[in-house]
Design a protein around this motif. Structure first.
Motif, PDB file in Angstrom:
ATOM      1  N   MET A   1       0.857  -1.193   0.000  1.00 30.43           N
ATOM      2  CA  MET A   1       0.000   0.000   0.000  1.00 30.43           C
ATOM      3  C   MET A   1       0.888   1.236   0.000  1.00 30.43           C
ATOM      4  O   MET A   1       1.692   1.430   0.922  1.00 30.43           O
ATOM      5  N   ASN A   2       0.784   2.056  -1.028  1.00 28.13           N
ATOM      6  CA  ASN A   2       1.653   3.211  -1.167  1.00 28.13           C
ATOM      7  C   ASN A   2       1.101   4.400  -0.373  1.00 28.13           C
ATOM      8  O   ASN A   2       0.606   5.390  -0.899  1.00 28.13           O
ATOM      9  N   TRP A   3       1.235   4.291   0.929  1.00 29.71           N
ATOM     10  CA  TRP A   3       0.663   5.290   1.830  1.00 29.71           C
ATOM     11  C   TRP A   3       1.583   5.431   3.014  1.00 29.71           C
ATOM     12  O   TRP A   3       1.939   4.453   3.672  1.00 29.71           O
ATOM     13  N   ASN A   4       2.006   6.655   3.289  1.00 26.86           N
ATOM     14  CA  ASN A   4       2.939   6.907   4.379  1.00 26.86           C
ATOM     15  C   ASN A   4       2.307   7.866   5.372  1.00 26.86           C
ATOM     16  O   ASN A   4       2.426   9.087   5.238  1.00 26.86           O
ATOM     17  N   PRO A   5       1.597   7.327   6.355  1.00 29.19           N
ATOM     18  CA  PRO A   5       0.843   8.184   7.270  1.00 29.19           C
ATOM     19  C   PRO A   5       1.736   8.933   8.254  1.00 29.19           C
ATOM     20  O   PRO A   5       2.833   8.480   8.607  1.00 29.19           O
ATOM     21  N   SER A   6       1.255  10.078   8.691  1.00 29.76           N
ATOM     22  CA  SER A   6       1.891  10.806   9.784  1.00 29.76           C
ATOM     23  C   SER A   6       0.791  11.294  10.705  1.00 29.76           C
ATOM     24  O   SER A   6      -0.363  11.462  10.270  1.00 29.76           O
ATOM     25  N   PRO A   7       1.084  11.528  11.982  1.00 26.76           N
ATOM     26  CA  PRO A   7       0.041  11.935  12.930  1.00 26.76           C
ATOM     27  C   PRO A   7      -0.690  13.210  12.529  1.00 26.76           C
ATOM     28  O   PRO A   7      -1.821  13.441  12.947  1.00 26.76           O
ATOM     29  N   THR A   8      -0.061  14.077  11.727  1.00 26.02           N
ATOM     30  CA  THR A   8      -0.678  15.353  11.366  1.00 26.02           C
ATOM     31  C   THR A   8      -1.732  15.215  10.277  1.00 26.02           C
ATOM     32  O   THR A   8      -2.431  16.170   9.958  1.00 26.02           O
ATOM     33  N   MET A   9      -1.869  14.035   9.701  1.00 26.29           N
ATOM     34  CA  MET A   9      -2.805  13.858   8.596  1.00 26.29           C
ATOM     35  C   MET A   9      -4.250  13.765   9.069  1.00 26.29           C
ATOM     36  O   MET A   9      -5.170  13.982   8.278  1.00 26.29           O
ATOM     37  N   TRP A  10      -4.453  13.441  10.332  1.00 27.39           N
ATOM     38  CA  TRP A  10      -5.806  13.217  10.830  1.00 27.39           C
ATOM     39  C   TRP A  10      -6.308  14.396  11.658  1.00 27.39           C
ATOM     40  O   TRP A  10      -5.529  15.135  12.273  1.00 27.39           O
ATOM     41  N   ARG A  11      -7.591  14.541  11.697  1.00 24.49           N
ATOM     42  CA  ARG A  11      -8.251  15.593  12.479  1.00 24.49           C
ATOM     43  C   ARG A  11      -7.983  15.368  13.971  1.00 24.49           C
ATOM     44  O   ARG A  11      -7.904  14.225  14.442  1.00 24.49           O
ATOM     45  N   ALA A  12      -7.856  16.444  14.724  1.00 25.01           N
ATOM     46  CA  ALA A  12      -7.697  16.335  16.175  1.00 25.01           C
ATOM     47  C   ALA A  12      -8.978  15.775  16.781  1.00 25.01           C
ATOM     48  O   ALA A  12     -10.080  16.126  16.365  1.00 25.01           O
ATOM     49  N   PRO A  13      -8.863  14.897  17.762  1.00 23.03           N
ATOM     50  CA  PRO A  13     -10.070  14.279  18.343  1.00 23.03           C
ATOM     51  C   PRO A  13     -10.847  15.240  19.221  1.00 23.03           C
ATOM     52  O   PRO A  13     -10.277  16.119  19.876  1.00 23.03           O
ATOM     53  N   ALA A  14     -12.166  15.052  19.234  1.00 22.08           N
ATOM     54  CA  ALA A  14     -13.029  15.774  20.161  1.00 22.08           C
ATOM     55  C   ALA A  14     -12.855  15.182  21.558  1.00 22.08           C
ATOM     56  O   ALA A  14     -12.361  14.054  21.711  1.00 22.08           O
ATOM     57  N   PRO A  15     -13.242  15.917  22.604  1.00 28.50           N
ATOM     58  CA  PRO A  15     -13.070  15.408  23.980  1.00 28.50           C
ATOM     59  C   PRO A  15     -13.647  14.018  24.196  1.00 28.50           C
ATOM     60  O   PRO A  15     -13.055  13.207  24.916  1.00 28.50           O
ATOM     61  N   ALA A  16     -14.789  13.716  23.576  1.00 27.42           N
ATOM     62  CA  ALA A  16     -15.416  12.404  23.776  1.00 27.42           C
ATOM     63  C   ALA A  16     -14.583  11.269  23.214  1.00 27.42           C
ATOM     64  O   ALA A  16     -14.804  10.104  23.574  1.00 27.42           O
ATOM     65  N   ASP A  17     -13.619  11.580  22.348  1.00 23.85           N
ATOM     66  CA  ASP A  17     -12.755  10.549  21.779  1.00 23.85           C
ATOM     67  C   ASP A  17     -11.367  10.526  22.412  1.00 23.85           C
ATOM     68  O   ASP A  17     -10.424   9.930  21.864  1.00 23.85           O
ATOM     69  N   THR A  18     -11.215  11.167  23.558  1.00 24.18           N
ATOM     70  CA  THR A  18      -9.926  11.162  24.252  1.00 24.18           C
ATOM     71  C   THR A  18      -9.986  10.424  25.581  1.00 24.18           C
ATOM     72  O   THR A  18      -8.986  10.312  26.280  1.00 24.18           O
ATOM     73  N   VAL A  19     -11.161   9.922  25.940  1.00 29.83           N
ATOM     74  CA  VAL A  19     -11.314   9.203  27.202  1.00 29.83           C
ATOM     75  C   VAL A  19     -11.002   7.732  27.001  1.00 29.83           C
ATOM     76  O   VAL A  19     -10.783   7.259  25.888  1.00 29.83           O
ATOM     77  N   LEU A 372     -20.235  18.025  -6.202  1.00 25.73           N
ATOM     78  CA  LEU A 372     -20.141  16.640  -5.745  1.00 25.73           C
ATOM     79  C   LEU A 372     -21.402  16.381  -4.925  1.00 25.73           C
ATOM     80  O   LEU A 372     -21.729  17.157  -4.017  1.00 25.73           O
ATOM     81  N   PRO A 373     -22.132  15.293  -5.191  1.00 27.58           N
ATOM     82  CA  PRO A 373     -23.423  15.075  -4.521  1.00 27.58           C
ATOM     83  C   PRO A 373     -23.249  14.508  -3.115  1.00 27.58           C
ATOM     84  O   PRO A 373     -23.742  13.418  -2.799  1.00 27.58           O
ATOM     85  N   ILE A 374     -22.576  15.271  -2.258  1.00 26.98           N
ATOM     86  CA  ILE A 374     -22.268  14.802  -0.906  1.00 26.98           C
ATOM     87  C   ILE A 374     -23.262  15.390   0.086  1.00 26.98           C
ATOM     88  O   ILE A 374     -23.435  16.604   0.175  1.00 26.98           O
ATOM     89  N   GLN A 375     -23.895  14.528   0.839  1.00 24.90           N
ATOM     90  CA  GLN A 375     -24.821  14.945   1.892  1.00 24.90           C
ATOM     91  C   GLN A 375     -24.068  15.265   3.172  1.00 24.90           C
ATOM     92  O   GLN A 375     -24.263  16.316   3.791  1.00 24.90           O
ATOM     93  N   ASP A 376     -23.203  14.350   3.597  1.00 24.75           N
ATOM     94  CA  ASP A 376     -22.425  14.516   4.822  1.00 24.75           C
ATOM     95  C   ASP A 376     -20.991  14.079   4.575  1.00 24.75           C
ATOM     96  O   ASP A 376     -20.750  12.987   4.038  1.00 24.75           O
ATOM     97  N   LEU A 377     -20.052  14.907   4.984  1.00 26.74           N
ATOM     98  CA  LEU A 377     -18.628  14.599   4.865  1.00 26.74           C
ATOM     99  C   LEU A 377     -17.992  14.788   6.231  1.00 26.74           C
ATOM    100  O   LEU A 377     -18.215  15.806   6.896  1.00 26.74           O
ATOM    101  N   TYR A 378     -17.218  13.793   6.635  1.00 25.87           N
ATOM    102  CA  TYR A 378     -16.566  13.840   7.939  1.00 25.87           C
ATOM    103  C   TYR A 378     -15.063  13.669   7.769  1.00 25.87           C
ATOM    104  O   TYR A 378     -14.599  12.726   7.124  1.00 25.87           O
ATOM    105  N   GLU A 379     -14.315  14.607   8.338  1.00 26.72           N
ATOM    106  CA  GLU A 379     -12.859  14.493   8.410  1.00 26.72           C
ATOM    107  C   GLU A 379     -12.533  14.019   9.817  1.00 26.72           C
ATOM    108  O   GLU A 379     -12.784  14.728  10.794  1.00 26.72           O
ATOM    109  N   LEU A 380     -11.982  12.812   9.919  1.00 24.14           N
ATOM    110  CA  LEU A 380     -11.984  12.099  11.194  1.00 24.14           C
ATOM    111  C   LEU A 380     -10.603  11.985  11.839  1.00 24.14           C
ATOM    112  O   LEU A 380      -9.583  11.961  11.144  1.00 24.14           O
ATOM    113  N   PRO A 381     -10.588  11.879  13.162  1.00 20.26           N
ATOM    114  CA  PRO A 381      -9.332  11.580  13.859  1.00 20.26           C
ATOM    115  C   PRO A 381      -8.923  10.133  13.620  1.00 20.26           C
ATOM    116  O   PRO A 381      -9.747   9.295  13.226  1.00 20.26           O
TER     117      PRO A 381
END
Length: 485
Positions: A1-19, A372-381
């Motif tokens: 898989m030609n993908w090199n992830p880094s921590p900065t690529m993802w959205r910061a988590p909301a408080p409910a996702d840090t517990v 683009l026929p997008i109803q809901d788009l989420y950028e996720l942690p």
């Protein structure tokens, strides 16, 4: 898989996702809420995904960014038409007043494909499979499917082992053998047909009596005559008033039809017309059905590792389409074209217009406006993206370690150390060199196991939810209808 992830690529988590929640508490909450704690991810998205919703004005830029940085992906094409809507259906299917709008829909679908090609250059990607799903894709004529195929092939290159799969009903297959032969001539290699159940009274309850056993053998004959050598049959269990004997009869009937593959689906009541029946089905009733299916299918030469939903009689063949196999095993990104489709990248999840109200109007209007026929788009942690990949992995009964590491840049056993210790210590999963896999004992507790890999916001929702209260399902359905206008 030609993908090199880094921590900065993802959205910061909301408080409910840090517990953090104790594994035993999450496991128990999943079992209590077994009707919604399954491979469908997320749960209660109106709450758990809400902090990550992208404003419409940013859809184009975020979509383009999410679809950048990789070459390998899959495609999904949604056909939202059916002759009738089954009572168990949770998917995006339009009503009878829109069933004649197939040409208008295909026209819009081709415009959407063109729009994505302009945005992300589909020709520069390696496609590992495509599913044409629904609804009932075989509702469309050969000419309409041919238009879709021509548009895809004009833009996309498929790798050597990729396949294209389509779905049909017994009634359509039995009535129109020429249509099936036409699909096969277009290069579609795999076909899936929904049998679901054969119990006559249950078929009536499910609004599926028109697809009874009187069509099944003729349907299979037509599929074989059309040139398909890869046939999957879908069966369903976990319904109210479905006896163990009737489930055995359905299994034996499916085996007699001699398919290469048989896929089992446990009924998911969320957002269906029979959601009120969920409380009438207990885990104590479902577990023997799961065990019986394994026993009956194995005796007939159909095999699957523990927890896997698709059984194959062909050694070395996983049984699913290559689209689903790559999606489940490696978390490969995919674009979903059509009404209510889902698009999944390494950092985003999008749901197309029409997913809420199950009507063509919002989708057609967006495409006509050049959007683009997008109803809901989420950028996720990253923790939510991990939850999504792990949840769907349970279609195969295991989470592959190498793809997880490649996708997220961190070992599975490091992220979920406490959860793995909990599961392995109780004999519910085993960790080997390749995967974290369900044991035969773990199969029966899968609804408690899957939430252990979900994001904390989803775990917290399950822990706090009263499983006897179905009002959250009703509320979500009312919200969907209100959004549709």
């Amino acid at each position: 898989m030609n993908w090199n992830p880094s921590p900065t690529m993802w959205r910061a988590p909301a408080p409910a996702d840090t517990v953090s929640y104790p594994p035993a508490e999450v496991f128990a909450a999943g079992l209590r809420n077994h009707h919604i704690a399954n491979t469908a991810y997320p749960i209660a998205h109106q709450q758990t995904f809400k902090p990550y919703r992208v404003p419409r004005r940013e859809h184009l830029a975020v979509t383009q960014a999410g679809l950048s940085g990789f070459e390998d992906m899959c495609l999904y094409v949604h056909v939202p038409f059916c002759e009738t809507r089954c009572s168990f259906c949770e998917y995006t299917v339009v009503g009878k007043d829109e069933r004649s709008d197939t040409k208008v829909y295909v026209d819009a679908l081709l415009q959407e494909i063109e729009r994505y090609d302009e945005l992300v250059e589909l020709g520069g990607r390696r496609m590992h499979g495509m599913d044409i799903g629904g609804g009932t894709p075989a509702y469309l004529s050969v000419a309409e499917i041919a238009r879709i195929m021509a548009s895809i092939h004009a833009r996309c290159s498929f790798v050597a082992d990729a396949d294209i799969s389509i779905e049909t009903t017994p009634k359509i297959a039995a009535a129109d053998p020429a249509k099936l032969a036409g699909y096969r001539a277009l290069g579609i290699q795999r076909i899936s047909m929904g049998i679901q159940v054969i119990q006559p009274d249950l078929l009536k309850v499910l609004n599926r009596a028109e697809n009874g056993i009187e069509h099944h053998f003729r349907a299979v004959e037509a599929i074989r005559a059309g040139g398909f050598s890869r046939l999957n049959l879908d069966l369903m269990y976990g319904f109210a008033n479905q006896s163990l004997d009737s489930w055995r009869a359905t299994l034996e009937h499916a085996i007699a039809l001699d398919p290469e593959y048989i896929t089992l689906y446990r009924m998911r009541y969320k957002l269906t017309r029979i959601s009120h029946q969920a409380d009438a089905v207990t885990l104590e009733e479902v577990r023997p059905m799961t065990a019986l299916a394994k026993q009956v299918l194995a005796a007939a030469g159909y095999h699957a590792n523990p927890g896997k939903t698709t059984y194959s009689r062909i050694p070395g063949d996983v049984g699913t389409s290559s689209y689903l196999a790559r999606r489940v095993q490696t978390g490969i990104p995919y674009i979903g074209f059509g009404l209510g489709s889902q698009t999944f990248t390494h950092t985003t999840i999008a749901y197309n217009d029409g997913a809420a109200g199950k009507t063509l109007r919002p989708y057609l209007e967006s495409v006509s406006a050049g959007r683009l026929p997008i109803q809901d788009l989420y950028e996720l942690p990253v923790r939510q993206m991990m939850g999504k990949m792990c949840a769907v992995s349970f279609y195969f009964g295991e989470i592959q370690r190498a793809p997880f590491l490649a996708k997220f840049g961190v070992p599975l056993e490091q992220v979920f150390a406490d959860e793995i210790e909990f599961l392995v210590g109780r004999g519910l999963m085993e960790l080997n060199e390749d995967a974290l896999s369900l044991t035969p004992e773990g199969v029966h507790d899968k609804n408690g196991i899957i939430p252990l890999f979900a994001a904390p916001s989803i775990q917290g929702y399950l822990i706090g939810r009263d499983p006897t209260a179905a009002d959250d399902l009703v509320r979500n359905r009312k919200i969907a209808l209100r959004v549709a206008g």
